[in-house]
Design a protein around this motif. Structure first.
Motif, PDB file in Angstrom:
ATOM      1  N   SER A 182       0.804  -1.209   0.000  1.00 17.53           N
ATOM      2  CA  SER A 182       0.000   0.000   0.000  1.00 17.53           C
ATOM      3  C   SER A 182       0.850   1.277   0.000  1.00 17.53           C
ATOM      4  CB  SER A 182      -0.932  -0.007   1.201  1.00 17.53           C
ATOM      5  OG  SER A 182      -0.203   0.099   2.403  1.00 17.53           O
ATOM      6  N   TYR A 183       2.172   1.158   0.089  1.00 15.39           N
ATOM      7  CA  TYR A 183       3.016   2.365   0.121  1.00 15.39           C
ATOM      8  C   TYR A 183       2.858   3.250  -1.124  1.00 15.39           C
ATOM      9  CZ  TYR A 183       5.337   0.355   4.208  1.00 15.39           C
ATOM     10  OH  TYR A 183       5.600  -0.160   5.433  1.00 15.39           O
ATOM     11  N   PRO A 184       2.809   2.700  -2.334  1.00 16.98           N
ATOM     12  CA  PRO A 184       2.619   3.589  -3.501  1.00 16.98           C
ATOM     13  C   PRO A 184       1.304   4.374  -3.429  1.00 16.98           C
ATOM     14  CG  PRO A 184       3.332   1.431  -4.231  1.00 16.98           C
ATOM     15  CD  PRO A 184       3.030   1.313  -2.760  1.00 16.98           C
ATOM     16  N   GLU A 185       0.219   3.713  -3.004  1.00 15.16           N
ATOM     17  CA  GLU A 185      -1.073   4.382  -2.914  1.00 15.16           C
ATOM     18  C   GLU A 185      -1.054   5.475  -1.847  1.00 15.16           C
ATOM     19  OE1 GLU A 185      -0.780   1.010  -2.904  1.00 15.16           O
ATOM     20  OE2 GLU A 185      -1.493   0.651  -4.938  1.00 15.16           O
ATOM     21  N   GLU A 186      -0.416   5.187  -0.697  1.00 12.65           N
ATOM     22  CA  GLU A 186      -0.328   6.185   0.367  1.00 12.65           C
ATOM     23  C   GLU A 186       0.483   7.395  -0.093  1.00 12.65           C
ATOM     24  OE1 GLU A 186       1.192   4.334   3.913  1.00 12.65           O
ATOM     25  OE2 GLU A 186      -0.289   2.752   3.791  1.00 12.65           O
ATOM     26  N   THR A 187       1.566   7.145  -0.781  1.00 13.83           N
ATOM     27  CA  THR A 187       2.403   8.238  -1.278  1.00 13.83           C
ATOM     28  C   THR A 187       1.622   9.109  -2.255  1.00 13.83           C
ATOM     29  OG1 THR A 187       4.356   6.833  -1.035  1.00 13.83           O
ATOM     30  CG2 THR A 187       4.584   8.780  -2.414  1.00 13.83           C
ATOM     31  N   LYS A 188       0.887   8.470  -3.149  1.00 15.64           N
ATOM     32  CA  LYS A 188       0.089   9.217  -4.123  1.00 15.64           C
ATOM     33  C   LYS A 188      -1.023  10.000  -3.431  1.00 15.64           C
ATOM     34  CE  LYS A 188      -0.734   7.060  -7.902  1.00 15.64           C
ATOM     35  NZ  LYS A 188      -1.280   6.108  -8.875  1.00 15.64           N
ATOM     36  N   PHE A 189      -1.656   9.394  -2.423  1.00 12.62           N
ATOM     37  CA  PHE A 189      -2.742  10.046  -1.697  1.00 12.62           C
ATOM     38  C   PHE A 189      -2.268  11.323  -1.005  1.00 12.62           C
ATOM     39  CE2 PHE A 189      -5.027  10.633   2.333  1.00 12.62           C
ATOM     40  CZ  PHE A 189      -6.303  10.880   1.838  1.00 12.62           C
ATOM     41  N   LEU A 190      -1.079  11.293  -0.417  1.00 12.69           N
ATOM     42  CA  LEU A 190      -0.561  12.452   0.309  1.00 12.69           C
ATOM     43  C   LEU A 190      -0.150  13.596  -0.609  1.00 12.69           C
ATOM     44  CD1 LEU A 190       1.490  10.609   3.041  1.00 12.69           C
ATOM     45  CD2 LEU A 190      -0.702  11.774   3.309  1.00 12.69           C
TER      46      LEU A 190
ATOM     47  N   GLU B  99       5.167  16.895  -2.735  1.00 14.91           N
ATOM     48  CA  GLU B  99       6.234  17.102  -3.713  1.00 14.91           C
ATOM     49  C   GLU B  99       7.599  16.852  -3.070  1.00 14.91           C
ATOM     50  OE1 GLU B  99       5.694  17.604  -6.935  1.00 14.91           O
ATOM     51  OE2 GLU B  99       3.561  17.475  -6.503  1.00 14.91           O
ATOM     52  N   LEU B 100       7.602  16.548  -1.771  1.00 12.21           N
ATOM     53  CA  LEU B 100       8.857  16.337  -1.052  1.00 12.21           C
ATOM     54  C   LEU B 100       9.440  14.939  -1.280  1.00 12.21           C
ATOM     55  CD1 LEU B 100       7.929  18.014   2.343  1.00 12.21           C
ATOM     56  CD2 LEU B 100       9.261  18.985   0.453  1.00 12.21           C
ATOM     57  N   TYR B 101       8.603  13.991  -1.626  1.00 13.63           N
ATOM     58  CA  TYR B 101       9.076  12.624  -1.827  1.00 13.63           C
ATOM     59  C   TYR B 101       8.225  11.932  -2.883  1.00 13.63           C
ATOM     60  CZ  TYR B 101       5.199  11.682   1.317  1.00 13.63           C
ATOM     61  OH  TYR B 101       3.959  11.628   1.890  1.00 13.63           O
ATOM     62  N   LYS B 102       8.743  10.826  -3.410  1.00 14.51           N
ATOM     63  CA  LYS B 102       7.977  10.032  -4.366  1.00 14.51           C
ATOM     64  C   LYS B 102       8.327   8.560  -4.159  1.00 14.51           C
ATOM     65  CE  LYS B 102      11.348  10.419  -8.067  1.00 14.51           C
ATOM     66  NZ  LYS B 102      12.274  11.459  -8.025  1.00 14.51           N
ATOM     67  N   TRP B 103       7.407   7.702  -4.500  1.00 13.92           N
ATOM     68  CA  TRP B 103       7.617   6.265  -4.373  1.00 13.92           C
ATOM     69  C   TRP B 103       8.572   5.821  -5.474  1.00 13.92           C
ATOM     70  CZ3 TRP B 103       7.192   2.588  -1.021  1.00 13.92           C
ATOM     71  CH2 TRP B 103       7.252   1.257  -1.441  1.00 13.92           C
TER      72      TRP B 103
ATOM     73  N   GLU C  87      14.278   4.389   3.131  1.00 13.87           N
ATOM     74  CA  GLU C  87      13.990   2.964   2.932  1.00 13.87           C
ATOM     75  C   GLU C  87      13.163   2.455   4.106  1.00 13.87           C
ATOM     76  OE1 GLU C  87      16.329  -1.301   2.369  1.00 13.87           O
ATOM     77  OE2 GLU C  87      17.482   0.540   2.434  1.00 13.87           O
ATOM     78  N   VAL C  88      12.034   1.815   3.828  1.00 19.67           N
ATOM     79  CA  VAL C  88      11.192   1.223   4.858  1.00 19.67           C
ATOM     80  C   VAL C  88      11.531  -0.260   4.932  1.00 19.67           C
ATOM     81  CG1 VAL C  88       8.842   0.777   5.628  1.00 19.67           C
ATOM     82  CG2 VAL C  88       9.375   2.907   4.443  1.00 19.67           C
ATOM     83  N   VAL C  89      11.946  -0.707   6.113  1.00 18.99           N
ATOM     84  CA  VAL C  89      12.354  -2.100   6.329  1.00 18.99           C
ATOM     85  C   VAL C  89      11.333  -2.764   7.241  1.00 18.99           C
ATOM     86  CG1 VAL C  89      14.177  -3.615   7.182  1.00 18.99           C
ATOM     87  CG2 VAL C  89      14.779  -1.417   6.150  1.00 18.99           C
ATOM     88  N   THR C  90      10.628  -3.777   6.749  1.00 23.48           N
ATOM     89  CA  THR C  90       9.689  -4.531   7.575  1.00 23.48           C
ATOM     90  C   THR C  90      10.390  -5.780   8.085  1.00 23.48           C
ATOM     91  OG1 THR C  90       8.826  -5.656   5.622  1.00 23.48           O
ATOM     92  CG2 THR C  90       7.648  -3.715   6.366  1.00 23.48           C
ATOM     93  N   SER C  91      10.558  -5.856   9.402  1.00 25.99           N
ATOM     94  CA  SER C  91      11.283  -6.978   9.981  1.00 25.99           C
ATOM     95  C   SER C  91      10.762  -7.256  11.385  1.00 25.99           C
ATOM     96  CB  SER C  91      12.774  -6.647  10.026  1.00 25.99           C
ATOM     97  OG  SER C  91      13.508  -7.729  10.511  1.00 25.99           O
ATOM     98  N   PRO C  92      10.409  -8.491  11.685  1.00 26.71           N
ATOM     99  CA  PRO C  92      10.317  -9.631  10.797  1.00 26.71           C
ATOM    100  C   PRO C  92       9.261  -9.400   9.720  1.00 26.71           C
ATOM    101  CG  PRO C  92      10.050 -10.314  13.093  1.00 26.71           C
ATOM    102  CD  PRO C  92      10.079  -8.834  13.062  1.00 26.71           C
ATOM    103  N   ASN C  93       9.528  -9.973   8.576  1.00 27.99           N
ATOM    104  CA  ASN C  93       8.633  -9.807   7.446  1.00 27.99           C
ATOM    105  C   ASN C  93       7.383 -10.656   7.648  1.00 27.99           C
ATOM    106  OD1 ASN C  93       7.935  -8.895   4.807  1.00 27.99           O
ATOM    107  ND2 ASN C  93       8.483 -10.900   4.032  1.00 27.99           N
ATOM    108  N   ASN C  94       6.247 -10.127   7.253  1.00 29.81           N
ATOM    109  CA  ASN C  94       5.008 -10.894   7.268  1.00 29.81           C
ATOM    110  C   ASN C  94       4.716 -11.291   5.827  1.00 29.81           C
ATOM    111  OD1 ASN C  94       2.511 -11.956   7.821  1.00 29.81           O
ATOM    112  ND2 ASN C  94       1.466  -9.992   7.892  1.00 29.81           N
ATOM    113  N   PRO C  95       4.525 -12.512   5.472  1.00 33.09           N
ATOM    114  CA  PRO C  95       4.134 -13.637   6.301  1.00 33.09           C
ATOM    115  C   PRO C  95       5.247 -14.636   6.610  1.00 33.09           C
ATOM    116  CG  PRO C  95       3.570 -14.134   4.049  1.00 33.09           C
ATOM    117  CD  PRO C  95       4.247 -12.769   4.053  1.00 33.09           C
ATOM    118  N   ASP C  96       6.449 -14.488   6.062  1.00 35.57           N
ATOM    119  CA  ASP C  96       7.453 -15.547   6.225  1.00 35.57           C
ATOM    120  C   ASP C  96       8.300 -15.433   7.491  1.00 35.57           C
ATOM    121  OD1 ASP C  96       9.279 -13.551   5.649  1.00 35.57           O
ATOM    122  OD2 ASP C  96       9.815 -14.324   3.682  1.00 35.57           O
TER     123      ASP C  96
END
Length: 94
Positions: free
Chosen positions: A1-9, A12-16, A31-40
């Motif tokens: 959902s990060y691309p959609e959230e970026t577009k919604f906001l 002009e300061l950042y882009k996906w 960089e957004v790091v998801t750890s531990p990763n879901n679902p693995d």
């Protein structure tokens, strides 16, 4: 959902810029790091590792019931939540 959230906001300061594994630009980044990763449940770290960047570590699943915790979380920017551990992830209160 990060691309959609970026577009919604519409900032002009950042882009996906897509998957960090494919990032090859020589410019500032987040960089957004998801750890531990879901679902693995795999423990992840940063991928880009260049100067001029910042990492945000999303540790929503950093609980021993989801994945073995093998090291201490010690990052500059970390996001935590109790909603996964308490079973309230799908509940909207307020």
């Amino acid at each position: 959902s990060y691309p959609e959230e970026t577009k919604f906001l519409r900032s002009e300061l950042y882009k996906w810029a897509g998957d960090a594994n494919c990032y090859d630009k020589d410019e500032p980044y987040i960089e957004v790091v998801t750890s531990p990763n879901n679902p693995d449940g795999s423990i992840r770290g940063t991928v880009v590792n260049r100067e001029g960047g910042k990492a945000i570590h999303d540790l929503a699943y950093y609980w021993p019931q989801y994945a073995p915790i093998t090291s201490k979380a010690d990052h500059d920017a970390m996001l935590f939540t109790f909603s996964k551990a308490t079973g309230h992830a799908g509940t909207r209160i307020g």
